[in-house]
Design an enzyme around this catalytic site. Structure first.
Site, short mmCIF file in Angstrom:
data_model
loop_
_atom_site.label_atom_id
_atom_site.label_comp_id
_atom_site.label_asym_id
_atom_site.label_seq_id
_atom_site.Cartn_x
_atom_site.Cartn_y
_atom_site.Cartn_z
N CYS A 1 -2.32 -2.24 3.08
CA CYS A 1 -0.92 -1.93 3.45
C CYS A 1 -0.61 -2.25 4.91
CB CYS A 1 -0.60 -0.47 3.11
SG CYS A 1 -1.64 0.74 3.94
N HIS B 1 -0.97 5.50 4.48
CA HIS B 1 -0.33 4.40 3.76
C HIS B 1 1.01 4.08 4.42
CE1 HIS B 1 0.12 1.74 0.35
NE2 HIS B 1 1.36 2.19 0.17
N HIS C 1 4.90 -2.73 -0.32
CA HIS C 1 3.65 -2.21 0.23
C HIS C 1 2.48 -2.76 -0.58
CE1 HIS C 1 3.17 0.90 -3.05
NE2 HIS C 1 4.42 0.52 -3.20
#
Length: 192
Positions: A95, A148, A164
């Site tokens: 990510c 994340h 993502h």
């Protein structure tokens, strides 16, 4: 109820911090001076351009969205790429590698890791999120530590879409309103 209170507390804590990054571009031409600076600690606006002439007239304009559109387009070219921890190429990426790569393609330097990215730029209220902003999530069970990140590709009233690199599905688009992402959301930051 406890989870909502915890989320509000964390958002309050993260909102108190802010980046001290300031980018100033000064150009002199005859009697005009143009300065471009990002607004600090004002989450509802992107950078603004102020133009001052001899009559001290100030004209405020929105930042050119062409750069943001290019970054989102760059990110879209990676859709379908498999997940690879530490990856930054079409062979595989994680990510933060996706963010690092798509911004660097436009000569914008960002930190490489999610934890470093989570303190970069200016905190943005979720209601003020715009295309090009970064969304941060805590996906580990019983943890609110950011691990994340995603890039906002579309932001309309009540509907935020982001791209993502998912560990299970690779580079994909998701909606913040999906239950998993909604409860994992920690903060949003503006880096442009």
């Amino acid at each position: 109820m406890k989870r909502s209170a915890l989320i509000l507390l964390l958002l309050t804590i993260f909102s108190c911090g802010g980046s001290k990054n300031r980018h100033v571009i000064v150009t002199k031409k005859e009697e005009e001076k143009t300065t471009k600076t990002p607004e600090i600690r004002k989450p509802s606006t992107r950078g603004t351009t102020k133009k001052t002439t001899a009559s001290t007239e100030v004209i405020v304009e929105e930042i050119d969205n062409a750069l943001i559109e290019k970054i989102i387009k760059n990110a879209s070219t990676y859709e379908g790429v498999r997940y690879k921890y530490g990856g930054t190429t079409k062979k595989g990426m994680d990510c933060s590698g996706l963010m690092y790569t798509v911004f660097s393609e436009e000569d914008i330097s960002l930190p490489r890791t999610t934890s470093q990215l989570s303190t970069y730029g200016d905190w943005v209220d979720l209601k003020e999120v715009k295309e090009g902003d970064l969304l941060f999530f805590a996906t580990k069970r019983n943890s609110r530590q950011v691990n994340h990140v995603g890039l906002v590709t579309s932001a309309r009233l009540g509907r935020v879409e982001f791209i993502h690199a998912s560990t299970s599905r690779g580079v994909i688009r998701s909606l913040l309103s999906e239950k998993y992402w909604y409860f994992a959301f920690v903060q949003a930051r503006r880096v442009l």
